[in-house]
Design an enzyme around this catalytic site. Structure first.
Site, mmCIF file in Angstrom:
data_model
loop_
_atom_site.group_PDB
_atom_site.id
_atom_site.type_symbol
_atom_site.label_atom_id
_atom_site.label_comp_id
_atom_site.label_asym_id
_atom_site.label_seq_id
_atom_site.Cartn_x
_atom_site.Cartn_y
_atom_site.Cartn_z
ATOM 1 C CB CYS A 95 -0.940 -0.003 1.197
ATOM 2 S SG CYS A 95 -1.995 -1.453 1.224
ATOM 3 C CG HIS A 146 -3.308 3.331 2.870
ATOM 4 N ND1 HIS A 146 -3.722 3.078 1.586
ATOM 5 C CD2 HIS A 146 -3.313 2.132 3.517
ATOM 6 C CE1 HIS A 146 -3.963 1.780 1.450
ATOM 7 N NE2 HIS A 146 -3.726 1.187 2.615
ATOM 8 C CG ASN A 185 -6.459 -1.161 1.503
ATOM 9 O OD1 ASN A 185 -5.829 -0.578 0.632
ATOM 10 N ND2 ASN A 185 -5.868 -1.748 2.544
HETATM 11 N N1 COA Z 1 -18.165 -9.718 9.503
HETATM 12 C C1 COA Z 1 -18.551 -10.108 10.736
HETATM 13 N N2 COA Z 1 -17.684 -10.506 11.686
HETATM 14 C C2 COA Z 1 -16.372 -10.502 11.365
HETATM 15 C C3 COA Z 1 -15.901 -10.103 10.101
HETATM 16 C C4 COA Z 1 -16.862 -9.715 9.144
HETATM 17 N N3 COA Z 1 -16.516 -9.322 7.908
HETATM 18 N N4 COA Z 1 -14.560 -10.198 10.092
HETATM 19 C C5 COA Z 1 -14.179 -10.633 11.312
HETATM 20 N N5 COA Z 1 -15.283 -10.818 12.080
HETATM 21 C C6 COA Z 1 -15.355 -11.304 13.443
HETATM 22 C C7 COA Z 1 -14.176 -12.154 13.841
HETATM 23 O O1 COA Z 1 -14.332 -13.485 13.386
HETATM 24 C C8 COA Z 1 -14.228 -12.039 15.341
HETATM 25 O O2 COA Z 1 -15.199 -12.912 15.811
HETATM 26 P P1 COA Z 1 -14.949 -13.749 17.188
HETATM 27 O O3 COA Z 1 -14.812 -12.695 18.251
HETATM 28 O O4 COA Z 1 -16.167 -14.576 17.279
HETATM 29 O O5 COA Z 1 -13.684 -14.505 16.943
HETATM 30 C C9 COA Z 1 -14.714 -10.609 15.571
HETATM 31 O O6 COA Z 1 -15.330 -10.195 14.348
HETATM 32 C C10 COA Z 1 -13.628 -9.622 15.928
HETATM 33 O O7 COA Z 1 -12.540 -9.838 15.053
HETATM 34 P P2 COA Z 1 -11.340 -8.868 15.003
HETATM 35 O O8 COA Z 1 -10.389 -9.321 13.930
HETATM 36 O O9 COA Z 1 -10.776 -8.661 16.370
HETATM 37 O O10 COA Z 1 -12.082 -7.524 14.548
HETATM 38 P P3 COA Z 1 -11.508 -6.093 14.383
HETATM 39 O O11 COA Z 1 -12.282 -5.131 15.154
HETATM 40 O O12 COA Z 1 -10.016 -6.075 14.533
HETATM 41 O O13 COA Z 1 -11.826 -5.792 12.857
HETATM 42 C C11 COA Z 1 -10.656 -5.686 10.783
HETATM 43 C C12 COA Z 1 -11.265 -6.591 11.839
HETATM 44 C C13 COA Z 1 -10.007 -6.560 9.717
HETATM 45 C C14 COA Z 1 -11.737 -4.838 10.186
HETATM 46 C C15 COA Z 1 -9.586 -4.773 11.458
HETATM 47 O O14 COA Z 1 -8.736 -5.539 12.259
HETATM 48 C C16 COA Z 1 -8.755 -4.005 10.477
HETATM 49 O O15 COA Z 1 -9.266 -3.223 9.695
HETATM 50 N N6 COA Z 1 -7.412 -4.179 10.543
HETATM 51 C C17 COA Z 1 -6.514 -3.462 9.679
HETATM 52 C C18 COA Z 1 -6.540 -4.077 8.340
HETATM 53 C C19 COA Z 1 -5.879 -3.245 7.333
HETATM 54 O O16 COA Z 1 -6.159 -2.085 7.220
HETATM 55 N N7 COA Z 1 -4.992 -3.863 6.559
HETATM 56 C C20 COA Z 1 -4.354 -3.243 5.473
HETATM 57 C C21 COA Z 1 -3.306 -2.332 5.992
HETATM 58 S S1 COA Z 1 -2.615 -1.528 4.625
#
Ligand code: COA
Length: 330
Positions: A113, A254, A284
């Protein structure tokens, strides 16, 4: 001699994939996605569209707006993590063929990215050294080909698109790229990775059965490092240039997750009206994210000649980069 970002262009595919479309294929909801990411929809390229097709369309727009002939372009760099071909030819070479540019240096850069700001730094150096005069930069992604649409933790985040810019030589500091800081830390490599198809896990039936060709991410850990790094990077570049955040006309971060942008914005006390948000409609788009966001700001009339832009990006590697750029376009 300074380097100036003289024009910007972008291309987004027609097909829109909404959160409601995801509700039909994975266990998720529009509410969850909006709340955790700020994303409502993203664009998905047509099956027969490649990354170079998207990049070529963005490049044509940037060339048109720069008011130069394509024969004046003396270097082409494409940042992408979803190249047309794994090894060769580079996507930059394919784009050159599509838009009718030949006999110039053309190559790809892999910095996930952060790719666009990385190639901005390369262009700046080539122009300031007097080696090149007009450089075409492209950030293009057909990231939908790298996404596992059964993995709800990643598939909702990404979208396809492309952005491009012309960087030209100028003697006017009021339209110059002032400073760029780009860096990386490979100790985080495993947190955001496409494990398959390279030399580590070459193409094989086993590799495909194990879905190693797709993006794998530890979302939560990426989130925390992203907020910390993006914030520190801005503090450093402003301090190094003795610029106050109030001097920034427009903040272009970003576009990975609205919560990441809001956390960085809050820590730096940037007003909302001076920040660009496109993540809600594009998701993204990795290396295309920054030039697409600059293009949106430009088309909305939020950017005028000489405006001070602050760019800030973070991605797999980990890589990160920030830039202070006075807009050189009309
Ligand atoms: N819909 C519903 N539930 C979802 C889900 C979705 N699309 N994706 C994950 N979950 C669930 C998980 O399975 C987890 O369930 P559990 O508690 O039963 O295990 C719960 O939501 C929490 O998961 P978690 O990964 O802790 O959620 P989060 O608040 O961290 O959100 C992201 C997940 C991916 C949205 C977040 O971590 C994120 O945006 N991270 C940065 C990613 C990014 O920007 N990457 C590129 C960088 S350039």
């Amino acid at each position: 001699m300074y380097a100036s970002l003289k024009s910007i262009g972008s291309y987004v595919p027609e097909k829109i994939m909404t959160n409601h479309d995801f509700e039909k294929i994975i266990d998720t909801s529009d509410e969850w996605i909006q709340k955790r990411t700020g994303i409502a929809e993203r664009r998905i390229a047509a099956e027969d569209q490649t990354t170079s097709d998207l990049g070529a369309l963005a490049a044509k727009k940037a060339i048109e707006r720069a008011d130069i002939d394509k024969s004046e372009i003396d270097m082409v760099i494409c940042a992408t993590l979803s190249p047309d071909y794994l090894c060769m030819p580079s996507t930059a070479c394919v784009i050159c063929e599509k838009i009718g540019i030949s006999n110039v240096m053309a190559f790809d850069v892999s910095a996930a990215c952060s790719g666009f700001v990385y190639i901005l730094q390369i262009a700046k150096s080539f122009i300031e050294s007097g080696t090149k005069k007009n450089i075409l930069l492209i950030g293009a992604e057909k990231i939908s080909t790298l996404v596992d649409y059964t993995d709800r933790g990643t598939c909702i985040l990404f979208g396809d698109g492309a952005g491009a810019a012309i960087i030209s030589a100028t003697e006017d500091k009021n339209e110059a790229i002032l400073d760029i800081h780009a860096s990386a830390d490979g100790t985080y490599a495993d947190l955001l990775i496409t494990p398959g198809c390279g030399t580590k896990n070459p193409c094989s039936h086993d590799m495909v059965d194990n879905k190693l060709q797709y993006i794998k991410m530890s979302g939560n850990e990426v989130f925390k490092v992203a907020v910390k790094t993006l914030t520190q990077d801005v503090v450093d570049i402003l301090e190094n240039n003795q610029i106050q955040s109030s001097d920034i006309d427009i903040f272009i971060p970003h576009q990975a997750n609205l919560r990441i942008i809001e956390a960085v914005r809050a820590k730096l006390n940037f007003p909302k009206e001076k920040t660009v948000f496109t993540v809600g409609k594009y998701g993204n788009t990795s290396a295309a994210s920054i030039p697409m966001a600059i293009n949106d700001a430009y088309e909305e009339g939020r950017l005028k000649h000489g405006d001070l832009m602050l760019l800030d990006t973070f991605g797999g590697g980990f890589t990160w980069a920030s830039a202070l750029v006075r807009f050189g376009g009309k």
